[in-house]
Write an enzyme that holds these catalytic residues in place. Sequence first.
Site, PDB file in Angstrom:
ATOM      1  CB  CYS A  21      13.263   5.678  -8.314  1.00 11.70           C
ATOM      2  SG  CYS A  21      14.479   5.726  -6.984  1.00 11.70           S
ATOM      3  CB  CYS A  25      16.149   1.851  -6.363  1.00 10.51           C
ATOM      4  SG  CYS A  25      14.900   2.802  -5.506  1.00 10.51           S
ATOM      5  CG  ASP A  42       6.028  -6.733 -39.707  1.00  4.70           C
ATOM      6  OD1 ASP A  42       6.834  -7.318 -40.437  1.00  4.70           O
ATOM      7  OD2 ASP A  42       4.899  -7.190 -39.420  1.00  4.70           O
ATOM      8  CG  ASP A 100       1.518  -7.973 -37.026  1.00  5.31           C
ATOM      9  OD1 ASP A 100       2.676  -8.134 -37.465  1.00  5.31           O
ATOM     10  OD2 ASP A 100       0.518  -8.478 -37.562  1.00  5.31           O
ATOM     11  CG  ASP A 156       7.297  -7.967 -36.130  1.00  5.78           C
ATOM     12  OD1 ASP A 156       8.151  -8.032 -37.019  1.00  5.78           O
ATOM     13  OD2 ASP A 156       6.074  -7.968 -36.350  1.00  5.78           O
TER      14      ASP A 156
END
Length: 732
Positions: A17, A20, A428, A620, A624
């Site tokens: 978490c 932590c 994009d 995609d 990117d």
Amino acid sequence: MSTAITKETFPVLEMTCAACAVSVESMLKSAPGVKDAGVNFANQTAWVQYDPTAATPETLQKTVRSIGYDLVIDKDNQDEVKEEAQRRHYNEVKQRTIWSSILSLPIVIIGMFFMDMPYGNWIMMVLATPVVFFFGRNFFVNAWKQLKHGKANMDTLVALSTGIAWIFSAFNTIYPEFWHQRGLHPHVYFEAAAVVIAFISLGKLLEEKAKSNTSSAIKKLIGLQPKTVLLVDASGDTKEIPISNVMVQDVLLVKPGEKIPVDGKVVNGESYVDESMISGEPVPVLKKQGEAVFAGTINQKGSFQFKAEKVGADTVLAQIIKMVQEAQGSKAPVQKLVDKIAGIFVPVVIGIAILTFITWMVLGGENAFTHGLLTAVTVLVIACPCALGLATPTAIMVGVGKGAENNILIKDAESLELGHKVNAIILDKTGTITEGKPVVTDMIWNTTATDLRSVLFTLEQQSEHPLAEAVVSYLKVKPVKLDSFESITGQGIKGTYEGKTYFVGNKKLLPVTLNQIQLSQAGELQEEAKTVIYFANEQELLAIIAIADKIKETSKTAINALQRDGIEVYMLTGDNAHTAAAVARNVGITQYKAEVLPAYKAEFVKELQQAGKVVAMVGDGINDSQALAQADVSIAMGKGSDIAMDVAKMTLITSDLNSIPKALKLSRKTVATIKQNLFWAFIYNIIGIPLAAGVLFPVNGFLLNPMIAGAAMALSSVSVVSNSLRLKVAKL
């Protein structure tokens, strides 16, 4: 003489978490010799600036191990050690969850429906003991390690409430006369202790599953580099050498279909090169003598020699890898609301339980100890963090399932929680707003002769030009047998059929002059950002063909929906300004930038973030990946590259952009559910804890039965789960 300060990054193991991460960071900062340190929960790493004369990786590892976590200091096998540890940890949590659930079920059945059965308490004790002290041992170990350093987290409360519930219940099972002599019935809470361990383990399992393994994205990027290369020596002979041995000025040979190993300039030969990983554009680029080529890009059908100019860490690909790593590691750990609350809640509850016991001992009269013990246990049982631990994971689990139903794959709970805050989105162009592959959009014939389609089809079928594929796919007719065929670099192709010569290519190739109508037709098509090619014979122009990367049908409606929600939409593309302007105009985007490199996309995300925006990036391609890693919320198109999908925290299975407004709406609904869950998790505590402490006893003699406290705890968990399940029927 001042000693040089060393900065190193180490993978951190066993963090579950954000609290932590805070614990590990504070321990590292307080370690001798450490100047500064930071821990990133998102990618499970720690960076440490330290004086090597006062600290070593071994001493840092020892410091972190002292509070129950671990540092991977084996540099050669860091990724392998980290992945193996994560896989092992996930399997351990999975086994603990399964077995604690299996053993808890009969305990709940006996505790709720058959509490008076012979030896019922003993059976429950036998079943609850391994659940609490074996499958739940990590809660106790971690709580102890935290306590040694004066810290408390959710594990502390889980250990306290389950440990005391078990001890109290075991005492009542073994020595029930203690209560009988005082006129009280000895209740047991084995089911409460076991169910808490099972539920919290389930929450941790869901968290572990949600954590994305970011290193696989880096691995795939590194995999774009070939392991060996063909070196051309002074005599013109070639020999295979490892990529690590390539020096600047070496001449290398690249064969058809191979990856280009380092950055350089072509010195001999020519070919089309697929540079989509850098530019994002789908059409391969012709590379002739003197033109630059980049590592990781893919050579098409020709072969060529090039001189190495940038090798190793200097190549564009190496820079992309480095920037993706930095972007993934640059985000501050997300301080989840539950962990923040737990940090305050745990000490408060412990304080109330102790205060309750002391108050009863001082003011409780003849049954002071009995009532004090009973009320202290009741406070801890009713304050059990079961509902608190379930509040986020159950809503996230249902939200992730709802996303999958709507073609949205969510890898990271953080992005689902953050999506509702997005107020700027970067798209994009190629493959995101557009289809991502060139297709014929217009074919204007100046003749009625149908056999000429077959001639054009056959010529393009033999062409190596990347756009030829679009014409072949469009025509789909029977080929003819050409008498001759010739490719003319930079202009097009020509061939003869039945004694006539035919030309396909740009205007430079044509042996005829275009009339005003034809020039106007071509001009209109070019104005729409389409590539125009011509088909002619020696006497006349036969056809004008327009090829473009088509805009998806859903792009405009999706962009309008985002803008209606008050989200600023930007488009970034590696394509030329003319094409970018045409696409932006067609879909209603006013803010766009053309001819941008991958590094600029990530830089633009940073600029928006520095201006106070919560940024979503949709892409995609490999080009990117840096921007996706840098963005607050990253969304990959399902038909894109594996690397984009690995880096992104959400993936759209469909190529329909309408899924993006749906994903952001799902985030809003999920966050609302989490907040409602936290309300239900706390409201019963706010009412129940004072009742459990006995505030009404002086007024009307009312003391809350610990059994009712256990039922209230169970009810709060049921209300949280039920509320989360409402997400299933929500409309997106």
